[in-house]
Each structure stands twice: as C-alpha cells, then as structure tokens.
Design a protein around this motif. Structure first.
Motif, PDB file in Angstrom:
ATOM      1  N   ILE A   1       5.493  -9.683  -4.724  1.00 11.42           N
ATOM      2  CA  ILE A   1       5.829  -8.574  -3.950  1.00 11.42           C
ATOM      3  C   ILE A   1       7.361  -8.517  -3.317  1.00 11.42           C
ATOM      4  CG2 ILE A   1       5.555  -6.768  -2.282  1.00 11.42           C
ATOM      5  CD1 ILE A   1       2.435  -7.474  -3.053  1.00 11.42           C
ATOM      6  N   PHE A   2       7.400  -9.711  -2.450  1.00 10.50           N
ATOM      7  CA  PHE A   2       8.462  -9.502  -1.652  1.00 10.50           C
ATOM      8  C   PHE A   2       9.943 -10.066  -2.708  1.00 10.50           C
ATOM      9  CE2 PHE A   2       6.887 -11.010   2.845  1.00 10.50           C
ATOM     10  CZ  PHE A   2       6.458  -9.678   2.717  1.00 10.50           C
ATOM     11  N   SER A   3       9.665 -10.748  -3.743  1.00 12.93           N
ATOM     12  CA  SER A   3      10.765 -11.076  -4.715  1.00 12.93           C
ATOM     13  C   SER A   3      10.972  -9.890  -5.271  1.00 12.93           C
ATOM     14  CB  SER A   3      10.556 -12.291  -5.612  1.00 12.93           C
ATOM     15  OG  SER A   3       9.416 -12.125  -6.351  1.00 12.93           O
ATOM     16  N   ARG A   4      10.101  -8.996  -5.752  1.00  6.53           N
ATOM     17  CA  ARG A   4      10.463  -7.755  -6.661  1.00  6.53           C
ATOM     18  C   ARG A   4      11.245  -6.697  -5.741  1.00  6.53           C
ATOM     19  NH1 ARG A   4       4.995  -6.788 -10.078  1.00  6.53           N
ATOM     20  NH2 ARG A   4       5.414  -8.117 -11.852  1.00  6.53           N
TER      21      ARG A   4
ATOM     22  N   ILE B   1      -0.870  -6.863   1.818  1.00  4.46           N
ATOM     23  CA  ILE B   1       0.006  -7.603   0.537  1.00  4.46           C
ATOM     24  C   ILE B   1      -1.150  -7.834  -0.503  1.00  4.46           C
ATOM     25  CG2 ILE B   1       0.857  -9.863  -0.057  1.00  4.46           C
ATOM     26  CD1 ILE B   1       2.595  -9.621   2.499  1.00  4.46           C
ATOM     27  N   VAL B   2      -2.148  -8.288  -0.057  1.00  2.85           N
ATOM     28  CA  VAL B   2      -3.447  -8.687  -1.101  1.00  2.85           C
ATOM     29  C   VAL B   2      -3.800  -7.187  -1.743  1.00  2.85           C
ATOM     30  CG1 VAL B   2      -5.754  -9.698  -1.219  1.00  2.85           C
ATOM     31  CG2 VAL B   2      -4.082 -10.858   0.024  1.00  2.85           C
ATOM     32  N   ASN B   3      -4.162  -6.414  -0.896  1.00  5.67           N
ATOM     33  CA  ASN B   3      -4.627  -4.901  -1.369  1.00  5.67           C
ATOM     34  C   ASN B   3      -3.619  -4.555  -2.384  1.00  5.67           C
ATOM     35  OD1 ASN B   3      -5.815  -2.575  -1.704  1.00  5.67           O
ATOM     36  ND2 ASN B   3      -6.160  -2.377   0.460  1.00  5.67           N
TER      37      ASN B   3
ATOM     38  N   CYS C   1       1.062  -3.774  -7.334  1.00 12.72           N
ATOM     39  CA  CYS C   1       2.165  -4.501  -7.652  1.00 12.72           C
ATOM     40  C   CYS C   1       1.724  -5.903  -8.753  1.00 12.72           C
ATOM     41  CB  CYS C   1       2.749  -5.030  -6.791  1.00 12.72           C
ATOM     42  SG  CYS C   1       4.609  -5.735  -7.347  1.00 12.72           S
ATOM     43  N   ARG C   2       0.968  -5.311  -9.745  1.00 16.77           N
ATOM     44  CA  ARG C   2       0.382  -6.515 -10.475  1.00 16.77           C
ATOM     45  C   ARG C   2       1.338  -7.070 -11.239  1.00 16.77           C
ATOM     46  NH1 ARG C   2      -5.517  -3.909 -11.724  1.00 16.77           N
ATOM     47  NH2 ARG C   2      -5.754  -5.549 -12.968  1.00 16.77           N
ATOM     48  N   VAL C   3       0.941  -8.133 -12.357  1.00 18.72           N
ATOM     49  CA  VAL C   3       2.072  -8.781 -13.157  1.00 18.72           C
ATOM     50  C   VAL C   3       2.571  -7.384 -13.996  1.00 18.72           C
ATOM     51  CG1 VAL C   3       2.198 -10.159 -15.226  1.00 18.72           C
ATOM     52  CG2 VAL C   3       0.646 -10.804 -13.374  1.00 18.72           C
TER      53      VAL C   3
ATOM     54  N   ASP D   1       2.700   4.447  -8.624  1.00 17.03           N
ATOM     55  CA  ASP D   1       1.928   4.803  -7.628  1.00 17.03           C
ATOM     56  C   ASP D   1       2.188   3.955  -6.472  1.00 17.03           C
ATOM     57  OD1 ASP D   1       0.510   6.432  -9.609  1.00 17.03           O
ATOM     58  OD2 ASP D   1      -0.570   4.664 -10.405  1.00 17.03           O
ATOM     59  N   CYS D   2       3.349   3.291  -6.406  1.00 14.91           N
ATOM     60  CA  CYS D   2       3.768   2.416  -5.354  1.00 14.91           C
ATOM     61  C   CYS D   2       4.047   3.066  -4.133  1.00 14.91           C
ATOM     62  CB  CYS D   2       4.577   1.359  -6.042  1.00 14.91           C
ATOM     63  SG  CYS D   2       5.116   0.129  -4.640  1.00 14.91           S
ATOM     64  N   VAL D   3       3.817   2.718  -3.014  1.00 17.09           N
ATOM     65  CA  VAL D   3       4.232   3.127  -1.609  1.00 17.09           C
ATOM     66  C   VAL D   3       5.768   2.398  -1.414  1.00 17.09           C
ATOM     67  CG1 VAL D   3       1.892   3.739  -0.758  1.00 17.09           C
ATOM     68  CG2 VAL D   3       2.800   1.301  -0.469  1.00 17.09           C
ATOM     69  N   LEU D   4       6.125   1.352  -2.009  1.00 14.37           N
ATOM     70  CA  LEU D   4       7.349   0.902  -1.691  1.00 14.37           C
ATOM     71  C   LEU D   4       8.271   0.985  -2.938  1.00 14.37           C
ATOM     72  CD1 LEU D   4       5.711  -2.734  -1.164  1.00 14.37           C
ATOM     73  CD2 LEU D   4       6.191  -0.844   0.614  1.00 14.37           C
ATOM     74  N   ASN D   5       7.997   2.090  -3.662  1.00 14.56           N
ATOM     75  CA  ASN D   5       8.971   1.905  -4.799  1.00 14.56           C
ATOM     76  C   ASN D   5      10.360   2.797  -4.332  1.00 14.56           C
ATOM     77  OD1 ASN D   5       8.258   4.686  -4.494  1.00 14.56           O
ATOM     78  ND2 ASN D   5       7.218   4.864  -6.516  1.00 14.56           N
ATOM     79  N   GLN D   6      10.442   3.355  -3.470  1.00 12.50           N
ATOM     80  CA  GLN D   6      11.913   3.701  -2.893  1.00 12.50           C
ATOM     81  C   GLN D   6      12.666   2.457  -2.469  1.00 12.50           C
ATOM     82  OE1 GLN D   6      12.920   6.943  -3.161  1.00 12.50           O
ATOM     83  NE2 GLN D   6      10.819   7.085  -3.749  1.00 12.50           N
TER      84      GLN D   6
END
Ligand code: SF4
Length: 230
Positions: A159-162, A197-199, A205-207, A213-218
């Motif tokens: 997640i953090f690298s993406r 993060i695990v959730n 944020c799967r492979v 649907d991602c709350v971080l996509n912005q």
C-alpha cells in the motif's frame, strides 16, 4: 572507513492523511482479537501464512480442550497439539513453533518478567525464538505488550509503495524506524493503523487492486501512473 547509512525520511503529513482516510473508510478496528496477552501471542504465531478466520478456529480448539496456557502447550504431545492447530494450516510446523515459543516464554518467567524489558531488549529476545521473525515479534510487542512499534507486513509495503510513500523494498527495521520517527511513538495510533492497513490490503489494495472502491485513490501514485480504473 565505515559508510554512514542515511536514515529514511518519510512525510508525516502523508502518513497521517493516509491514516485518516483509512479510518474514515473503515472505522475503529479494535485489534488485536484476544482475551489475554498470551492469547494474542499465540494468535501472532498461528497467523503466519493463513487467514485470521483459520487462526480463530485453532484458538477455539485450544480453549475447548483447556490447552490455552504455556504450561499445557509445553507439556502437550506434538500430535495432540498439531491436531488442535490443524485449521491454521502448516499445523505440524506451527505445533513445533508454539511449543518452542511456550518453553522460551516459561524460561523467561512469563509475561510479568518479559514486560520488565525495554522494547529493544524484548524484540531481541523474541527474535531468538525459532519461528519468530520481525513481523511476529513486532505484532507481539505492539498488541500483547502495548509498545509503540509500527508493524511492517506485506500489505504495508504494497500500500505505501503504491501510494508513493516508500520504495517498498527497504530493510524491515529501516522502514519501521522511519515510520515510528515520522509518527512519533504512539501505541494507540500504531495499533489502529496496522489493523486498518491489513483490512485495506486484504479487501481492496490486493495484488489486483480495486482502485474504484478505494478510500485512498485520490492520493495514489499507482492509480495515477497505471491508469487503473477498477
Ligand atoms: S488506489 Fe488502488 S493501488 Fe492505490 S491504494 Fe487504492 S487500491 Fe491500492
């Protein structure tokens, strides 16, 4: 002449934003599931390479058989223990690891004595136990001993690298220390952050990520640069 390794510097603002967005999306996680510190430690060992639902079944088996204690586990026959741990997968290896961990735990004087060690000493001691790696040791430090430790797992790296916060292949301790430095030593925050993060890593944020649907996509570099739309 010794080479000086430069510390990794991470953006506190971005790390905090990510946390707030995850929290807004998923709410409080109430981790780690477990009635006692010892149960949390057992869970941390059994969760290696398996889903939590399988760990829950194995822990229930231990409870039903009144085996959830370091003494009972150390004294149990390997076959008996492996049978109870079967739902958690790799049950023969896990039975050996758990017995190993429990005899170390008793040798050390149990929770009360271990809790007297400072965090670095306790981590070093945990890492001497066969089958306890960095992530398991830090799960135990954070959730059983309530120490301000940021657990790094594969989801954190992904997640953090993406998001563009880290490269993703930094050595474990370098990454952990950099995040702890940026966010200060905050046990409550680290507890919640790792759970979120695990959730997120497990469901979104799967492979193959579900970016729509991602709350971080912005704020996501991966989404912007890969043209992910779903
Ligand atoms: S936008 Fe996609 S790649 Fe970025 S964090 Fe969300 S799910 Fe992962």
């Amino acid at each position: 002449m010794s080479m000086k390794v430069s510390p990794l510097r991470l953006s506190k603002r971005k790390l905090k934003n990510t946390y707030h967005n995850l929290y807004k999306g998923y709410g409080r996680q109430d981790w780690w599931p477990g009635d006692t510190p010892f149960e949390i430690m057992v869970g941390a060992i059994l969760t290696q390479n398996t889903a939590w639902t399988n760990v829950e079944k194995a822990i229930t088996n231990l409870k039903v058989e009144k085996m959830l204690s370091a003494r009972k586990i150390t004294g149990a026959r390997q076959n008996t223990l492996a049978r109870l741990l079967k739902p958690s997968g790799y049950f023969n290896i896990k039975a050996k690891r758990l017995k190993n961990f429990c005899s170390w735990y008793l040798d050390q004087g149990g929770f009360k004595e271990l809790a007297k060690k400072n965090t670095d000493e306790l981590r070093s001691a945990l890492l001497t136990v066969n089958g306890v790696g960095h992530e398991t040791a830090d799960d135990i430090l954070l959730y059983a001993f309530e120490r301000p430790v940021f657990v790094i797992d594969a989801y954190t790296r992904r997640i953090f690298s993406r998001l563009g916060l880290i490269a993703g292949d930094e050595p474990y301790d370098k990454l952990r220390e950099a995040i702890e430095l940026a966010l200060k030593q905050d046990t409550v925050l680290f507890n919640e952050y790792h759970a979120l993060i695990v959730n997120h890593g497990k469901d979104i944020c799967r492979v193959k990520p579900k970016c729509m649907d991602c709350v971080l996509n912005q704020d996501c570099l991966f989404r912007r640069t890969s043209g992910q739309i779903g």
